[in-house]
Write a protein that holds these residues in place. Structure first.
Motif, short mmCIF file in Angstrom:
data_model
loop_
_atom_site.label_atom_id
_atom_site.label_comp_id
_atom_site.label_asym_id
_atom_site.label_seq_id
_atom_site.Cartn_x
_atom_site.Cartn_y
_atom_site.Cartn_z
N LEU A 79 9.24 2.67 -3.88
CA LEU A 79 9.12 1.25 -4.18
C LEU A 79 8.80 0.99 -5.64
O LEU A 79 9.34 0.04 -6.23
N THR A 80 7.93 1.80 -6.23
CA THR A 80 7.59 1.56 -7.64
C THR A 80 8.80 1.76 -8.54
O THR A 80 8.96 1.04 -9.53
N ASP A 81 9.68 2.70 -8.22
CA ASP A 81 10.91 2.87 -8.99
C ASP A 81 11.83 1.68 -8.80
O ASP A 81 12.42 1.17 -9.76
N THR B 220 14.61 -3.15 -0.54
CA THR B 220 13.51 -2.26 -0.16
C THR B 220 12.16 -2.93 -0.40
O THR B 220 11.24 -2.81 0.41
N VAL B 221 12.07 -3.65 -1.51
CA VAL B 221 10.82 -4.35 -1.83
C VAL B 221 10.60 -5.49 -0.83
O VAL B 221 9.49 -5.66 -0.31
N LEU B 222 11.65 -6.24 -0.52
CA LEU B 222 11.52 -7.33 0.45
C LEU B 222 11.16 -6.81 1.83
O LEU B 222 10.36 -7.43 2.54
N SER C 55 0.81 -1.22 0.00
CA SER C 55 0.00 0.00 0.00
C SER C 55 0.84 1.26 0.00
O SER C 55 0.40 2.31 -0.47
N ALA C 56 2.06 1.18 0.49
CA ALA C 56 2.94 2.36 0.52
C ALA C 56 3.79 2.38 -0.75
O ALA C 56 4.00 1.36 -1.39
N ASP C 57 4.27 3.55 -1.10
CA ASP C 57 5.16 3.67 -2.24
C ASP C 57 6.47 4.35 -1.83
O ASP C 57 7.54 3.82 -2.01
N TYR C 58 6.36 5.52 -1.23
CA TYR C 58 7.56 6.25 -0.80
C TYR C 58 8.02 5.77 0.56
O TYR C 58 7.22 5.37 1.40
N TYR C 59 9.32 5.81 0.78
CA TYR C 59 9.88 5.43 2.08
C TYR C 59 11.08 6.32 2.39
O TYR C 59 11.72 6.87 1.48
N TRP C 60 11.34 6.45 3.69
CA TRP C 60 12.52 7.20 4.12
C TRP C 60 13.73 6.31 4.02
O TRP C 60 13.70 5.13 4.37
#
Length: 95
Positions: free
Chosen positions: A57-59, A84-86, A30-35
């Protein structure tokens, strides 16, 4: 600490089998951006990081798909995108 590629492969396979046994064939993130803490600060426990940047995450996933599809060559840094995806999958599927 030293880890071998074969150990990483083996533990990854066990964890993916675990997800499949639990009924997961995909995971909705559900999230895309992360710190992100820059590499220079991430492993220094004696200094509190004051600089953060954003990752997406999408990038990261798009970059990994390009490797998977043969559009770009595999490179070691792709493991950072994979991590990051894992992490997002692991934080979503807590079992």
């Amino acid at each position: 600490m030293q880890v071998t590629v074969s150990e990483l492969r083996a533990v990854s396979e066990q964890l993916f089998l675990h997800l499949e046994r639990k009924g997961y064939s995909s995971v909705e993130l559900s999230a895309d951006y992360y710190w992100n803490i820059p590499k220079e600060l991430r492993y220094n426990p004696y200094e509190e990081p004051k600089e953060l940047d954003l990752g997406q995450l999408t990038d990261d996933w798009a970059n990994l798909c390009n490797v998977l599809e043969g559009k770009t060559d595999p490179l070691g840094y792709a493991l950072v995108w994979l991590s990051t995806v894992l992490r997002a999958v692991g934080e979503t599927v807590i079992e």
